[in-house]
Design an enzyme around this catalytic site. Structure first.
Site, PDB file in Angstrom:
ATOM      1  N   ASP A 479      14.679 -28.160  55.701  1.00 47.36           N
ATOM      2  CA  ASP A 479      13.523 -27.403  56.156  1.00 47.36           C
ATOM      3  C   ASP A 479      12.679 -26.927  54.988  1.00 47.36           C
ATOM      4  O   ASP A 479      11.458 -26.936  55.029  1.00 47.36           O
ATOM      5  CB  ASP A 479      13.966 -26.212  57.008  1.00 47.36           C
ATOM      6  CG  ASP A 479      14.893 -25.270  56.242  1.00 47.36           C
ATOM      7  OD1 ASP A 479      15.659 -25.752  55.381  1.00 47.36           O
ATOM      8  OD2 ASP A 479      14.856 -24.051  56.494  1.00 47.36           O
ATOM      9  N   ARG A 483      14.351 -21.233  49.281  1.00 43.39           N
ATOM     10  CA  ARG A 483      15.016 -19.991  49.652  1.00 43.39           C
ATOM     11  C   ARG A 483      16.486 -20.239  49.982  1.00 43.39           C
ATOM     12  O   ARG A 483      17.008 -21.341  49.792  1.00 43.39           O
ATOM     13  CB  ARG A 483      14.286 -19.317  50.818  1.00 43.39           C
ATOM     14  CG  ARG A 483      14.370 -20.046  52.133  1.00 43.39           C
ATOM     15  CD  ARG A 483      13.472 -19.402  53.175  1.00 43.39           C
ATOM     16  NE  ARG A 483      13.543 -20.068  54.468  1.00 43.39           N
ATOM     17  CZ  ARG A 483      12.524 -20.170  55.298  1.00 43.39           C
ATOM     18  NH1 ARG A 483      11.340 -19.682  54.973  1.00 43.39           N
ATOM     19  NH2 ARG A 483      12.660 -20.779  56.464  1.00 43.39           N
ATOM     20  N   ASP A 484      17.138 -19.219  50.488  1.00 43.93           N
ATOM     21  CA  ASP A 484      18.560 -19.322  50.808  1.00 43.93           C
ATOM     22  C   ASP A 484      18.753 -20.021  52.155  1.00 43.93           C
ATOM     23  O   ASP A 484      19.298 -19.456  53.092  1.00 43.93           O
ATOM     24  CB  ASP A 484      19.199 -17.932  50.815  1.00 43.93           C
ATOM     25  CG  ASP A 484      18.510 -16.988  51.780  1.00 43.93           C
ATOM     26  OD1 ASP A 484      17.323 -17.220  52.124  1.00 43.93           O
ATOM     27  OD2 ASP A 484      19.144 -16.006  52.209  1.00 43.93           O
ATOM     28  N   GLU A 485      18.320 -21.279  52.218  1.00 43.07           N
ATOM     29  CA  GLU A 485      18.432 -22.048  53.451  1.00 43.07           C
ATOM     30  C   GLU A 485      18.661 -23.513  53.077  1.00 43.07           C
ATOM     31  O   GLU A 485      19.785 -23.951  52.965  1.00 43.07           O
ATOM     32  CB  GLU A 485      17.178 -21.851  54.312  1.00 43.07           C
ATOM     33  CG  GLU A 485      17.410 -22.162  55.772  1.00 43.07           C
ATOM     34  CD  GLU A 485      16.373 -21.498  56.680  1.00 43.07           C
ATOM     35  OE1 GLU A 485      16.337 -21.859  57.848  1.00 43.07           O
ATOM     36  OE2 GLU A 485      15.605 -20.626  56.212  1.00 43.07           O
ATOM     37  N   ASP A 492      12.814 -29.746  62.852  1.00 44.07           N
ATOM     38  CA  ASP A 492      11.864 -30.118  61.813  1.00 44.07           C
ATOM     39  C   ASP A 492      11.902 -31.622  61.569  1.00 44.07           C
ATOM     40  O   ASP A 492      10.862 -32.289  61.438  1.00 44.07           O
ATOM     41  CB  ASP A 492      12.195 -29.394  60.507  1.00 44.07           C
ATOM     42  CG  ASP A 492      12.250 -27.876  60.653  1.00 44.07           C
ATOM     43  OD1 ASP A 492      12.912 -27.408  61.596  1.00 44.07           O
ATOM     44  OD2 ASP A 492      11.656 -27.174  59.824  1.00 44.07           O
ATOM     45  N   TRP A 545      15.144 -29.267  69.383  1.00 43.57           N
ATOM     46  CA  TRP A 545      16.013 -29.416  68.213  1.00 43.57           C
ATOM     47  C   TRP A 545      17.136 -30.403  68.553  1.00 43.57           C
ATOM     48  O   TRP A 545      17.320 -31.399  67.852  1.00 43.57           O
ATOM     49  CB  TRP A 545      16.564 -28.056  67.791  1.00 43.57           C
ATOM     50  CG  TRP A 545      15.647 -27.314  66.871  1.00 43.57           C
ATOM     51  CD1 TRP A 545      15.851 -27.052  65.546  1.00 43.57           C
ATOM     52  CD2 TRP A 545      14.370 -26.726  67.177  1.00 43.57           C
ATOM     53  NE1 TRP A 545      14.778 -26.358  65.009  1.00 43.57           N
ATOM     54  CE2 TRP A 545      13.869 -26.136  65.993  1.00 43.57           C
ATOM     55  CE3 TRP A 545      13.595 -26.639  68.327  1.00 43.57           C
ATOM     56  CZ2 TRP A 545      12.630 -25.479  65.922  1.00 43.57           C
ATOM     57  CZ3 TRP A 545      12.366 -25.991  68.274  1.00 43.57           C
ATOM     58  CH2 TRP A 545      11.900 -25.426  67.091  1.00 43.57           C
ATOM     59  N   GLU A 757       5.051 -23.533  55.867  1.00 42.94           N
ATOM     60  CA  GLU A 757       5.829 -23.272  57.073  1.00 42.94           C
ATOM     61  C   GLU A 757       4.969 -22.629  58.159  1.00 42.94           C
ATOM     62  O   GLU A 757       5.118 -22.930  59.346  1.00 42.94           O
ATOM     63  CB  GLU A 757       7.002 -22.350  56.740  1.00 42.94           C
ATOM     64  CG  GLU A 757       7.904 -22.029  57.908  1.00 42.94           C
ATOM     65  CD  GLU A 757       9.107 -21.197  57.488  1.00 42.94           C
ATOM     66  OE1 GLU A 757      10.110 -21.193  58.218  1.00 42.94           O
ATOM     67  OE2 GLU A 757       9.042 -20.543  56.418  1.00 42.94           O
ATOM     68  N   HIS A 778       7.251 -26.939  53.493  1.00 45.66           N
ATOM     69  CA  HIS A 778       7.915 -27.052  54.786  1.00 45.66           C
ATOM     70  C   HIS A 778       7.194 -28.147  55.561  1.00 45.66           C
ATOM     71  O   HIS A 778       6.070 -27.951  55.990  1.00 45.66           O
ATOM     72  CB  HIS A 778       7.769 -25.710  55.512  1.00 45.66           C
ATOM     73  CG  HIS A 778       8.983 -25.255  56.251  1.00 45.66           C
ATOM     74  ND1 HIS A 778       9.928 -24.444  55.690  1.00 45.66           N
ATOM     75  CD2 HIS A 778       9.404 -25.484  57.510  1.00 45.66           C
ATOM     76  CE1 HIS A 778      10.881 -24.175  56.573  1.00 45.66           C
ATOM     77  NE2 HIS A 778      10.582 -24.809  57.694  1.00 45.66           N
TER      78      HIS A 778
END
Length: 908
Positions: A479, A483-485, A492, A545, A757, A778
């Site tokens: 995605d 960041r912390d992802e 997506d 999703w 995003e 994103h």
């Protein structure tokens, strides 16, 4: 006179050679000369080169040998002459293939012009290790007492080579990440290996030809390990040890000498272990390197490792090991500083001019113990200061401690960052551009598409879409990269796939990822929100999703023409559809946690109801129907007639339930949003008689918002397609060219170099959206790229011509563009579409690859107005007119280059 005759003969010979059909671009499993194939019947593909128009293959012959000189005798397999125009995905059908062995193949073809090609140049592939017993190496782990920061282990082994090596192949994988060396040199050019998969069920290994890396006498193997996805701090919540707490290596080196003897050097209890300069390494936090602790020449022979610890042999599974087919992460572009400056807060900043993914490599000379910290950010705040709040808890810092003395060079090994700006702290002396470079890393997938227009803002948008892909295709489709992802969010990926398939050759990339989806799919058929799955068990089953299970396999089949993706994913597809059925009552899916039209246009303190909120269950019903339709399509391709009948009946019931629950008698949807009409129309939820009025309502809604879109992740990909389908192409162009929020071009006007995003990640006043969810890289909204290729440039698949065996060239003119140019490397070769309007003349140029046919739509009023390469169309014998309508004359052509002209007026 004799000289003239000789010259003429040579000239005619050259002309004849150039006119001949040739075979080129041979691939095995979609790869050029791959190593580590574990499919017992690998598939062959090739392309043709032909100058003469309308060239088609009518037959082929493949031959396979187990040595490069064995084609004239002792063939392992020959197909014989096969009467077929098939040039893609032809399976090997010979004797069983042996583990670790290299095979060679050639192909020749017969064309429809009466020509037979010469045998192609030789291509090869090498088999991987095919069964568990082929692995003689042992899993090993270091045995020293590990520090809390988990420094990267160094593992080494020395051995001697006393004979000349014919071939040497290394098979490597790890729990964690690995970086391997032989005699001080890195093996291969890959990073973040073995890649990220559903480790408990599928762990990739990589195969390297290391024949030329050895010397006579003593040699050394060195492998450094990193925590990576396996046990590093990762996922939402920043957990560690997601797959296990160990960090381990499996290494097998198979050597064949010129005298025919063989030797295997394995990872086993004889290896040594220690730590070195890399003191900590995690994907979110970054890397800490202390060069004072470097073990100089640790991967060289005769290094003194007497103080090193041993290793422990482990009994970890080998039956989950699989070959690697997807393209691994490698280094690509290098950016030098665009600007070095001081912020109002006094921070030293380097601007590389591009939001990218990778790391900074620096050169420095200083005193021992000096510490340099590099922090990473995508944007500056409105005051011009360094901004990292949107990284959430990800530190995204690389910290280097100098050993002093000579100039030193630093770069990370097992982490990456998403950034345009870096903040430098502790650097001794002046920051000079020549001492810093940003290294871009992403999966090494072939670039297949290009798209340019006369509008520079649109060109920048297309550039941003491409860079969004690069930054988020880091072994899995993530995605965001900063960041912390950095997770493989399924929604997506499915909305972006068609665009991705134009930009890059993503077939193997997504085959791997879809296998992980199936591996992580729950017993009830529900699909996880992210793949590979690292979230809690309840994070699954959202419409839009979970539908990735059906959408991507079908779209992959369309783009690449390989039926295997449907065969291998069919049960997964059915399980997802049957899960939705199990969650439905009276054919309505009205329960469960859904993301809905994620990040749709929303108004704070919405007193007048302007927020574009679409009922989540309406969305779920539409995607339910769409997935059922895709199961029907797939079952038809695979010959599953009982399933076709069953799911056709179900589809009718789902659509009837939708009409009763979510539409009025006059065809309005209960949500009355752009997304509600887009999904209802794109998925054919409405009967034919209600569709145009629904499209009119959609257009009216867009006008209500002053020609702005209000769609989120699920409505946006289809918005312009629906408008074009229902005769609102001009309105679609207006949306594309809109510059104010919310729009595709608004971020471009704010200086974006990737897709954001949110529609307004940076607001018009320079402030930011909520930092908890505000990535500036994103790709989801970049799904508009699909419409730009398929509609603006007009390059698409015609009918059942999957893989672009049949091509449609149907550009929709508009947007005040004076020209549009697009190229796309299909599995058969390059197709191009170029249109230009100048002095009331439309010029349409196109290239069609050999072994395909194309249907070209020309916006002409009369057939007699069209010329091709300066001749009236009626005089061009290679062209067949198949349909004549006002403003749309359709012709059928074969391969070749064509240039059409026709009088054109934008008013018609």
């Amino acid at each position: 006179m004799l000289k003239k005759i000789i010259f003429l003969c040579l000239f005619l010979q050259i002309v004849t050679v150039k006119a001949q059909t040739q075979v080129t671009n041979l691939t095995t499993e979609g790869l050029v000369n791959p190593l580590g194939i574990d499919n017992p019947k690998p598939q062959f593909s090739w392309q043709l080169i032909a100058k003469q128009r309308n060239t088609m293959q009518i037959a082929y012959e493949i031959k396979v040998a187990d040595n490069e000189t064995g084609f004239n005798k002792n063939l392992l397999w020959t197909s014989g002459k096969i009467t077929s125009d098939q040039s893609l995905h032809i399976p090997y059908d010979g004797k069983p293939l042996e583990a670790g062995k290299r095979y060679y193949w050639q192909v020749k073809i017969w064309d429809n012009k009466g020509r037979t090609t010469t045998w192609s140049t030789t291509s090869y592939w090498q088999m991987g290790l095919l069964k568990e017993s082929d692995w003689t190496a042992k899993w090993i782990s270091p045995v020293y007492e590990e520090e809390d920061t988990r420094p990267s282990p160094l593992l080494r082994k020395e051995f001697s080579v006393n004979k000349k090596i014919k071939s040497a192949t290394a098979y490597i994988t790890a729990h964690g990440l690995y970086e391997a060396q032989i005699n001080g040199k890195k093996i291969g050019d890959k990073y973040f290996t073995p890649g990220w998969t559903s480790y408990k069920k599928r762990l990739q290994y990589q195969v390297y030809d290391v024949t030329n890396m050895f010397k006579t006498g003593k040699n050394a193997i060195g492998v450094m390990l990193g925590n990576g996805w396996y046990r590093g701090y990762f996922s939402l919540g920043n957990f560690k040890d997601i797959y296990g707490s160990d960090i381990s290596l499996l290494f097998q080196l198979n050597v064949t000498y010129t005298d025919g003897s063989t030797e295997i050097i394995n990872s086993d209890g004889s290896w040594k272990s220690s730590t070195g300069a890399v003191r900590s390494s995690n994907i979110y936090e970054g890397e800490i390197i202390d060069s004072r602790l470097e073990k100089l020449d640790w991967s060289m022979p005769e290094f003194n490792d007497k103080e090193w610890a041993g290793v422990k042999e482990q009994s970890f599974a080998k039956n989950t090991l699989i070959g690697t087919y997807n393209e691994s992460v490698t280094k690509h572009e290098i950016f030098i500083p665009k600007k070095i400056f001081m912020t109002p807060k006094g921070e030293q900043i380097i601007d590389f001019g591009q939001n990218l993914v990778g790391w900074v490599k620096l050169k420095v000379k200083g005193e021992a113990g000096q510490k340099i910290t590099i922090s990473h950010a995508e944007v500056l705040d409105k005051d011009g200061n360094f901004y990292t709040e949107n990284l959430r808890i990800a530190k995204a810092q690389d910290i280097y401690t100098l050993k002093g003395g000579k100039e030193e060079t630093f770069e990370p090994h097992f982490t990456w960052h998403g950034f345009r700006y870096v903040k430098i702290e502790g650097y001794p002396g002046e920051l000079k551009p020549e001492n810093f470079e940003a290294c871009v890393l992403y999966s090494d997938i072939e670039k297949t598409g290009s798209f340019t227009t006369s509008n520079e803002l649109i060109n920048q948008l297309q550039y941003n879409i491409e860079w969004g892909l690069r930054g988020n295709f880091v072994d899995v489709p993530t995605d965001c990269p900063q960041r912390d992802e950095r997770l493989g969010w399924t929604g997506d990926a499915q909305v972006f796939f068609r665009t991705a398939s134009y930009l890059r050759g993503v077939n193997n990339f997504f085959v791997k990822w879809m296998k992980d989806l199936e591996a992580d799919q729950f017993p009830d058929g529900s699909v996880t929100h992210v793949v590979p799955n690292v979230l809690a068990d309840f994070e699954r089953g959202s419409s839009g999703w979970g539908d990735v299970a059906t959408i991507i396999p079908w779209d992959m089949y369309l783009a690449y023409g390989d039926k295997r993706i449907l065969e291998t994913q069919y049960q997964s597809m059915k399980r997802w559809v049957n899960y939705m059925k199990s969650q439905s009552e009276n054919n309505l899916w009205k329960q469960g946690r859904h993301f809905g039209d994620w990040l749709f246009y929303n108004v704070q303190d919405d007193l007048f109801g302007d927020s574009a909120i679409t009922n989540k269950y309406l969305i779920a019903q539409c995607f339910y129907a769409h997935s059922v339709q895709l199961i029907i399509n797939t079952a038809e391709v695979l010959g599953r007639t009982d399933d076709v009948k069953e799911y056709n009946s179900l589809l009718k019931e789902i659509k009837d339930a939708f009409l009763n629950e979510y539409t009025t008698a006059n065809g309005a949807t209960v949500s009355d949003t752009q997304t509600s009409y887009v999904l209802a129309l794109h998925f054919d939820m409405l009967p034919e008689k209600l569709r145009q009025q629904a499209a009119d309502r959609l257009a009216a809604n867009i006008r209500k918002y002053n020609t702005h879109l209000t769609t989120g992740f699920l409505g946006t990909p289809y918005l312009c397609h629906v408008l074009s389908r229902f005769n609102y192409t001009d309105l679609a162009y207006e949306l594309l060219l809109q510059k104010t929020y919310p729009s595709w071009l608004y971020p471009v006007t704010k200086g974006a170099t990737t897709i954001w995003e949110r529609w307004d990640g940076i607001k018009p006043d320079g402030s930011f959206e909520n930092a908890d969810m505000n990535s500036f890289n994103h790709y989801a909204y970049g799904a508009i790229g699909d419409w730009m290729y398929r509609v603006v440039a007009g390059i698409d698949i015609e009918g059942d011509g999957v893989g672009y065996k049949k091509i449609r060239i149907n550009p929709h003119l508009g947007g005040n563009f004076s020209y549009v140019s697009a190229d796309y490397k299909t599995p058969y070769g390059k197709v191009s579409s170029y249109w230009e309007i100048k002095d009331s003349i439309l010029k349409l140029k196109t290239e069609i690859p050999p072994n395909t046919t194309a249907f070209i739509h020309i916006p002409a009023i009369f057939l007699k107005d069209i010329t091709e390469s300066g001749k009236p169309l009626s005089l061009v014998k290679e062209i067949e007119v198949v349909d004549e309508r006002e403003n749309n004359i359709v012709i059928k052509v074969g391969s070749g280059e064509y240039e059409f002209t026709v009088p054109y007026s934008s008013k018609r």
